[in-house]
Write a protein that holds these residues in place. Sequence first.
Motif, PDB file in Angstrom:
ATOM      1  N   LEU B 193      31.716  25.633  35.173  1.00  0.00           N
ATOM      2  CA  LEU B 193      31.902  25.535  36.633  1.00  0.00           C
ATOM      3  C   LEU B 193      32.199  24.090  37.044  1.00  0.00           C
ATOM      4  N   LYS B 194      31.471  23.162  36.420  1.00  0.00           N
ATOM      5  CA  LYS B 194      31.715  21.732  36.728  1.00  0.00           C
ATOM      6  C   LYS B 194      33.138  21.340  36.350  1.00  0.00           C
ATOM      7  N   ASN B 195      33.555  21.850  35.187  1.00  0.00           N
ATOM      8  CA  ASN B 195      34.911  21.555  34.711  1.00  0.00           C
ATOM      9  C   ASN B 195      35.960  22.127  35.676  1.00  0.00           C
ATOM     10  N   LEU B 196      35.684  23.350  36.150  1.00  0.00           N
ATOM     11  CA  LEU B 196      36.612  23.982  37.104  1.00  0.00           C
ATOM     12  C   LEU B 196      36.667  23.196  38.403  1.00  0.00           C
ATOM     13  N   GLU B 197      35.510  22.769  38.855  1.00  0.00           N
ATOM     14  CA  GLU B 197      35.446  22.008  40.112  1.00  0.00           C
ATOM     15  C   GLU B 197      36.225  20.709  39.983  1.00  0.00           C
ATOM     16  N   SER B 198      36.094  20.092  38.812  1.00  0.00           N
ATOM     17  CA  SER B 198      36.769  18.803  38.615  1.00  0.00           C
ATOM     18  C   SER B 198      38.295  18.958  38.587  1.00  0.00           C
ATOM     19  N   GLN B 199      38.757  20.166  38.282  1.00  0.00           N
ATOM     20  CA  GLN B 199      40.218  20.372  38.237  1.00  0.00           C
ATOM     21  C   GLN B 199      40.845  20.424  39.634  1.00  0.00           C
ATOM     22  N   SER B 200      40.015  20.692  40.647  1.00  0.00           N
ATOM     23  CA  SER B 200      40.465  20.776  42.059  1.00  0.00           C
ATOM     24  C   SER B 200      41.707  21.648  42.217  1.00  0.00           C
ATOM     25  N   LEU B 201      41.636  22.834  41.678  1.00  0.00           N
ATOM     26  CA  LEU B 201      42.803  23.730  41.719  1.00  0.00           C
ATOM     27  C   LEU B 201      43.149  24.154  43.144  1.00  0.00           C
ATOM     28  N   CYS B 202      42.111  24.368  43.981  1.00  0.00           N
ATOM     29  CA  CYS B 202      42.370  24.817  45.356  1.00  0.00           C
ATOM     30  C   CYS B 202      43.148  23.755  46.140  1.00  0.00           C
ATOM     31  N   GLU B 203      42.755  22.504  45.920  1.00  0.00           N
ATOM     32  CA  GLU B 203      43.454  21.408  46.616  1.00  0.00           C
ATOM     33  C   GLU B 203      44.909  21.332  46.192  1.00  0.00           C
ATOM     34  N   LYS B 204      45.157  21.740  44.960  1.00  0.00           N
ATOM     35  CA  LYS B 204      46.544  21.715  44.452  1.00  0.00           C
ATOM     36  C   LYS B 204      47.316  22.971  44.849  1.00  0.00           C
ATOM     37  N   GLY B 205      46.660  23.860  45.589  1.00  0.00           N
ATOM     38  CA  GLY B 205      47.341  25.095  46.021  1.00  0.00           C
ATOM     39  C   GLY B 205      47.234  26.234  45.032  1.00  0.00           C
ATOM     40  N   LEU B 206      46.501  26.002  43.937  1.00  0.00           N
ATOM     41  CA  LEU B 206      46.382  27.049  42.919  1.00  0.00           C
ATOM     42  C   LEU B 206      45.088  27.849  43.139  1.00  0.00           C
ATOM     43  N   VAL B 207      44.993  28.432  44.331  1.00  0.00           N
ATOM     44  CA  VAL B 207      43.769  29.149  44.721  1.00  0.00           C
ATOM     45  C   VAL B 207      43.531  30.355  43.807  1.00  0.00           C
ATOM     46  N   LYS B 208      44.607  31.077  43.508  1.00  0.00           N
ATOM     47  CA  LYS B 208      44.476  32.281  42.674  1.00  0.00           C
ATOM     48  C   LYS B 208      43.949  31.912  41.281  1.00  0.00           C
ATOM     49  N   ASP B 209      44.535  30.853  40.723  1.00  0.00           N
ATOM     50  CA  ASP B 209      44.076  30.409  39.392  1.00  0.00           C
ATOM     51  C   ASP B 209      42.603  30.000  39.429  1.00  0.00           C
ATOM     52  N   HIS B 210      42.234  29.361  40.543  1.00  0.00           N
ATOM     53  CA  HIS B 210      40.841  28.921  40.707  1.00  0.00           C
ATOM     54  C   HIS B 210      39.898  30.126  40.667  1.00  0.00           C
ATOM     55  N   TYR B 211      40.250  31.181  41.405  1.00  0.00           N
ATOM     56  CA  TYR B 211      39.362  32.348  41.466  1.00  0.00           C
ATOM     57  C   TYR B 211      39.390  33.153  40.169  1.00  0.00           C
ATOM     58  N   VAL B 212      40.544  33.157  39.512  1.00  0.00           N
ATOM     59  CA  VAL B 212      40.624  33.846  38.202  1.00  0.00           C
ATOM     60  C   VAL B 212      39.648  33.183  37.224  1.00  0.00           C
ATOM     61  N   GLN B 213      39.688  31.832  37.215  1.00  0.00           N
ATOM     62  CA  GLN B 213      38.800  31.103  36.290  1.00  0.00           C
ATOM     63  C   GLN B 213      37.336  31.235  36.696  1.00  0.00           C
ATOM     64  N   LEU B 214      37.112  31.199  37.999  1.00  0.00           N
ATOM     65  CA  LEU B 214      35.742  31.298  38.507  1.00  0.00           C
ATOM     66  C   LEU B 214      35.110  32.645  38.106  1.00  0.00           C
ATOM     67  N   THR B 215      35.859  33.717  38.308  1.00  0.00           N
ATOM     68  CA  THR B 215      35.303  35.047  37.972  1.00  0.00           C
ATOM     69  C   THR B 215      35.172  35.209  36.458  1.00  0.00           C
ATOM     70  N   THR B 216      36.088  34.615  35.709  1.00  0.00           N
ATOM     71  CA  THR B 216      35.988  34.710  34.243  1.00  0.00           C
ATOM     72  C   THR B 216      34.715  34.019  33.760  1.00  0.00           C
ATOM     73  N   ILE B 217      34.415  32.834  34.367  1.00  0.00           N
ATOM     74  CA  ILE B 217      33.193  32.094  33.980  1.00  0.00           C
ATOM     75  C   ILE B 217      31.954  32.957  34.273  1.00  0.00           C
ATOM     76  N   LEU B 218      31.920  33.520  35.464  1.00  0.00           N
ATOM     77  CA  LEU B 218      30.745  34.316  35.860  1.00  0.00           C
ATOM     78  C   LEU B 218      30.622  35.586  35.011  1.00  0.00           C
ATOM     79  N   ARG B 219      31.744  36.235  34.764  1.00  0.00           N
ATOM     80  CA  ARG B 219      31.690  37.474  33.984  1.00  0.00           C
ATOM     81  C   ARG B 219      31.271  37.176  32.542  1.00  0.00           C
TER      82      ARG B 219
END
Lengths: 330, 301
Positions: B193-219
């Motif tokens: 999660l920390k690694n994902l946060e550091s990538q700042s995908l949402c700020e780069k407009g890659l919201v979908k990629d952010h949520y794909v990775q977020l749900t994969t981490i949780l699952r």
Amino acid sequence: MNDLDIKEINDKIKEESAFIDLLTMEMNKVIIGQSHMIERLLIGLLGNGHILLEGLPGLAKTLAINTLSKAINGKFSRIQFTPDLLPSDVIGTNVYNMPKNEFSIKKGPIFGNFILADEINRAPAKVQSALLEAMQERQVTIGDKTFAMKEPFLVLATQNPVEQEGTYPLPEAQVDRFMLKTVIDYPKQKDEHTIMRNSLNGQYEIVKPVVTMKQILTAREVVKTVYMDEKIENYILDIIFATRYPDQFGLDNLSPLISFGASPRGSINLATAAKVYAFIKRRGYVIPEDVRAVCHDVLRHRIGITYEAEAENISSEDIIDQILNKVEVP
Amino acid sequence: MKRYLYIFVLLSSIFSFAQTEVKILADTNQVFIGDIINLNILVNSSEQILWPDIEEVISPLEIQNLSSVDSSFVNSQYEYSQNLSVQQFDTGLVVLPQLPFVGVENDTFYSDSLFFSFLAVPLDTTNAIFDIKSPKKVPFNFAEAKPYIYGFVGFILLSLLVYYLIRRFKKKDTAIEELVELIPCEIEAINALKNLESQSLCEKGLVKDHYVQLTTILRRYFDREYEIDTLESTTDETIEALKIQKLDAKLINSISDLLTEADYVKFAKSKPNAKTNNVFMRKSYSIVEDCHKLKEEAQNV
């Protein structure tokens, strides 16, 4: 398509799918304890497909399509398939008109909106093929004239899983033309109690037309607009490819059990059925749940199992279960 | 004169005949049934002899031992000799017929015929009757047991080798598993999660990629923490599986909200605002921490 589009689709779906509750309620008045079958009938109807129903006698297969026809105010035809049936008995033929001294066309029972092909496997291949051609091409040629089928055109074919002696099993290529193959089971005890009591009291509900055919045709157009993300498309393709090349998905144990996997028609129908399911659930987009909900009905007749699988009592259902449990959900 | 001539011709014809003598000498002519009689065949001839096939001509006597034919040429005489031992398993009188010996000049010479008497063993019926003797016990012979001993030792060695190899491979697998297990699932999830946060995908407009990775981490976390196949499950199935784990209803709702929102983003082109993204990011941390805390508490109980 942007975020707003999805909202628009959702609104449109809410507007156009209102009849689903009415239709379901009307059908539930007569058909008790077969909600799965009713839902599948709607998927076939809205997905512009045909349905192969498999179930033991007396499970309200005929009643279901008859009720659907009445609720939509469509023309219902029932063809009882027998070994001596001829293609002309299904599609119609040229009849000599003596007073006019000319041949005139007498259309067969296939010219209806809702066709019940009862016990389709009891008629020889030429009759089956006449029906299946009409299903696929949506047109029938009698003599030198071609007639387009009226829309909506839904064929519900039934098969009896018992008494297989003296039947003509549908070839794989023809079974593939059915969008769904639905297996009907016995109703629950509570439901059967209601059926029995209604029958003994003579309480037969009268089905009223609650939906117009125009509404159905409009809903079909709306279904086409339901959004399917590329991830869902890939998920569908993964499932279909897993039926063909299970070893590529870590399902090596399935390779000797599958003789052939689902055809491209399988992926088209799975996508369409998932879209209709999303529509029925009032959603403007498809989620993996929609794909999984219709997967068994779309694929069970499209996967060929080997003698080895039969010997081990493994059905196409078990194979689909294993595939769904292995293919990663997006 | 004519008379003398006749006598001369007659005598000369007598002297011109081959001088051949055939003898068969036997050591005895009366034996018990099965006993051996030794014979010696001697032939002394002025011409060469074609030795017959003794086995054929000696029938019905059975030959036990037959030497090769010994021959010599001394004083213009051919001497032949052959020894043989014969026996018979029938009682009675057996005649050894005259054996024919053919000379190279086509003269045939015969031996004398011989008579042999084979007697039955006399039974002493006056003695008591004894039981049949039991089989003799053979003393243990190491040479005979050698192949079995070697085979058994070989089998034991092979089994040990197979056992060793299986253990070795299993150890390797376990080593890999242990390596994976070394990173606890909650730490792995928090790090991811920390690694994902550091990538700042949402700020780069890659919201979908952010949520794909977020749900994969949780699952993946749920998969490891509760041993449920969440990676192959839909959101509804995941929630149902988590309900079985007896999680707090509030926590279940929180997970459900997050996964449902992620589904909107992934499959319905939804684009939550930055604040929502941040809220769900914080929520993800707390979900992992709370789930792990509950699991530890349950284990302690």
